[in-house]
Enzyme design. Structure first.
Site, PDB file in Angstrom:
ATOM      1  N   GLY A 117      36.604  34.405  50.423  1.00 32.74           N
ATOM      2  CA  GLY A 117      35.819  35.143  49.440  1.00 32.74           C
ATOM      3  C   GLY A 117      36.652  36.173  48.716  1.00 32.74           C
ATOM      4  CG  ASN A 118      35.617  37.431  45.199  1.00 32.90           C
ATOM      5  OD1 ASN A 118      34.762  38.265  44.959  1.00 32.90           O
ATOM      6  ND2 ASN A 118      35.463  36.142  44.864  1.00 32.90           N
ATOM      7  NE  ARG A 119      40.124  43.632  48.825  1.00 34.33           N
ATOM      8  CZ  ARG A 119      40.153  44.035  50.094  1.00 34.33           C
ATOM      9  NH1 ARG A 119      39.097  44.672  50.590  1.00 34.33           N
ATOM     10  NH2 ARG A 119      41.189  43.815  50.861  1.00 34.33           N
ATOM     11  CB  ALA A 131      35.043  37.414  41.499  1.00 34.24           C
TER      12      ALA A 131
END
Length: 439
Positions: free
Chosen positions: A225-227, A300
Site C-alpha cells: 500500500g501507500n501512505r 494513489a
C-alpha cells in the site's frame, strides 16, 4: 490584522505564548482569549504583557463593550491553539459557556484550530466526528503532529510548532481574501458563516473523483500500500459538490478522520463507492465515468500487485528467509481514461505524487508523466518528509498534457482543491455544446 488567539486548557498552552510573540512580531494586533483551564497553565499576566491587551475568560468583564459578541465580529482571524478535545466538542455543539466559545459563534472571519491531546482522545470516534462537523462548517482544523506527548507516550496529537500554525493560519486568511474579492467581482453577496460559498460553476455537471490509496494483498493479512489518507481527493469532491456538481467519490482505504469527513453533515458526495484494490478502483471509476463531465484521479494507485496471493497467511519459518514475492504491473487507470474518454468532451485530470532524484526534479518527472498519460491536466505534488501524504496542507503545480505549467497552488488541502477546480472549470464544455449527448 486583528487576531483573536484562543487558548484552551492543555499543557501545550505554553507553545501559544511563542505563537503570540510570533504574530505580534509580524505586526498583528492579538487579543488572547483563554479558557479557565488554560489560565491554570499560563496566567493572564503573561498574555497581557506580551499582547498589550486584556486576557480573560469571563463574559461579565468589560460588559459595556459586549466582548462576547464584539471580539468575534471585529476579528480578521481566530486561531485556537491548543484546541483540546473538550474545546472541539463544545465548538461542534455550538456551546457558548465562556468567552472563547461565544467568540467562535460570532466570528465571520476565517477560524483555524490546532488540536492537541493524547492519541487516544484524538482518535476517539467522538473527536473524529466533532472535527468532521467543524470542517464541514468551514472551520480549518489543522492535523496534529506526531511525537512526544505528555508523559512517556508518543503518537499523533502533538501541537504543531508555532511557526507552522502561523503559516497555515495566515495562508487561510489570504485565500479567504482572494475568494471574497473574486465573489465581489462576480457580484455575489457576502456569506454569513466562517467562509463564503463558492460560485455554482459546476451546477448540473457530473464529476467522478477517486481518493485514498489502493492496497494489493500479499496474503489475507498483509498488503502492498501507500501512505495516502485520501484527504486531498475528498476535499476535491467536497469542493466540486459545493460548486453544484453531482459527485461520485470512489474511496480507496480512507483514513478514519477523512472517512468521517465524508459522512459528516454537508459532507457532500452524492455517491460513495468503497474499494480496496487497483482493479476494484478501475472498475468503479470506469463505471461512473461513463456519465461524467469530469474525472479526477486523485487516488494513489499501486503500480504493481503480487502475481499470486495465497488464501492462508504466509508463515515465518525460523532460519529461513521469506520466499520472493513476484510482482506484476497493474493497469494504468489514468492513461486508459485519457485514451478512452468514456463520454464526449470529458475532462480527465490526474495527480502525480513525485520525489526528485538524480534523473530530475519533482516537476521534471511530473512533466514527463503528463506527456505519457495524455490527461488534460496533471496535478504534481512532492511527497515524503512530511509533504503530500497524511498532512493538512499541500503544494502543487498543475501542468497540461504537453507538460506546460498552467497554475500553482499551496495551502490547506481544501484551498488547493478550489484552486484546482479554478483551472478545470474553464475546460469543461458549455452545456449548449453538449446538447444531444446521451446521458
Amino acid at each position: 490584522m486583528r487576531i483573536v488567539l484562543g487558548v484552551s486548557g492543555g499543557v501545550a498552552a505554553y507553545k501559544a505564548v511563542l505563537l503570540l510573540r510570533l504574530l505580534r512580531e509580524q505586526g498583528h494586533r492579538v487579543r488572547v482569549v483563554p479558557t479557565a483551564s488554560a489560565l491554570r497553565f499560563v496566567g493572564a499576566p503573561t498574555w497581557e504583557a506580551l499582547s498589550g491587551e486584556p486576557a480573560t475568560d469571563q463574559v461579565f468583564e468589560d460588559v459595556e463593550h459586549v466582548p462576547h459578541v464584539a471580539l468575534g465580529q471585529g476579528a480578521d482571524l481566530v486561531v485556537v491553539a491548543p484546541a483540546t478535545a473538550d474545546l472541539l466538542a463544545r465548538a461542534a455543539a455550538g456551546r457558548a459557556d465562556d468567552l472563547l466559545t461565544s467568540t467562535l459563534l460570532t466570528a465571520r472571519c476565517p477560524v483555524v484550530m490546532a488540536p492537541a491531546m493524547h492519541t487516544e482522545m484524538w482518535e476517539h470516534p467522538a473527536t473524529v466526528a466533532n472535527v468532521a462537523t467543524l470542517r464541514a462548517r468551514g472551520v480549518h482544523v489543522i492535523e496534529p503532529a506526531s511525537g512526544r506527548l505528555t508523559g512517556a507516550d508518543t503518537g499523533p496529537g502533538r501541537l504543531p510548532e508555532p511557526d507552522e500554525i502561523a503559516r497555515v493560519a495566515l495562508a487561510v486568511v489570504e485565500d479567504a481574501s482572494r475568494a471574497t474579492a473574486a465573489a465581489a467581482d462576480a457580484g455575489a453577496e457576502p456569506g454569513h458563516g466562517p467562509r463564503s460559498g463558492p460560485a455554482q460553476d459546476l451546477a448540473g455537471r457530473r464529476v467522478v473523483v477517486s481518493a485514498g490509496g489502493t492496497r494489493e494483498p500479499i496474503d489475507p493479512v498483509r498488503f502492498i500500500g501507500n501512505r495516502s489518507s485520501g484527504r486531498q481527493g475528498v476535499e476535491l469532491a467536497r469542493a466540486a459538490a459545493a460548486r453544484g456538481a453531482h459527485v461520485t467519490l470512489v474511496a480507496a482505504n480512507l483514513s478514519p478522520d477523512v472517512a468521517a469527513l465524508v459522512r459528516a453533515p454537508g459532507g457532500v458526495p452524492d455517491a460513495v463507492v468503497e474499494v480496496e484494490t487497483t482493479a476494484q478502483l478501475r472498475d468503479a471509476v470506469r463505471s461512473a465515468a461513463a456519465g461524467a463531465d469530469v474525472v479526477v484521479m486523485a487516488a494513489a494507485v499501486a503500480d504493481f500487485r503480487p502475481a499470486h496471493a495465497p488464501d492462508a497467511k504466509i508463515k515465518k519459518v525460523p532460519g529461513q528467509g521469506p520466499e520472493p514475492i513476484a510482482l506484476v504491473e497493474n493497469p494504468d487507470v489514468l492513461a486508459e481514461l485519457a485514451r478512452d474518454r468514456l463520454r464526449p468532451g470529458q475532462v480527465v485530470v490526474g495527480f502525480a505524487a513525485e520525489t526528485g532524484d538524480a534523473h530530475g526534479s519533482v516537476l521534471d518527472h511530473g512533466r514527463a508523466k503528463a506527456r505519457r498519460k495524455g490527461a488534460d491536466l496533471l496535478v504534481v505534488n512532492a511527497v515524503g518528509e512530511g509533504r503530500g501524504f497524511a498532512v493538512d496542507a499541500n503544494d502543487v503545480t498543475v501542468v497540461d498534457g504537453a507538460g506546460d505549467v498552467v497554475a500553482t497552488a499551496s495551502g490547506l488541502k481544501g484551498e488547493v482543491a478550489d484552486a484546482v477546480w479554478d483551472v478545470v472549470v474553464p475546460r469543461v464544455a458549455p452545456s449548449d455544446e453538449r446538447a444531444g449527448v446521451g446521458e
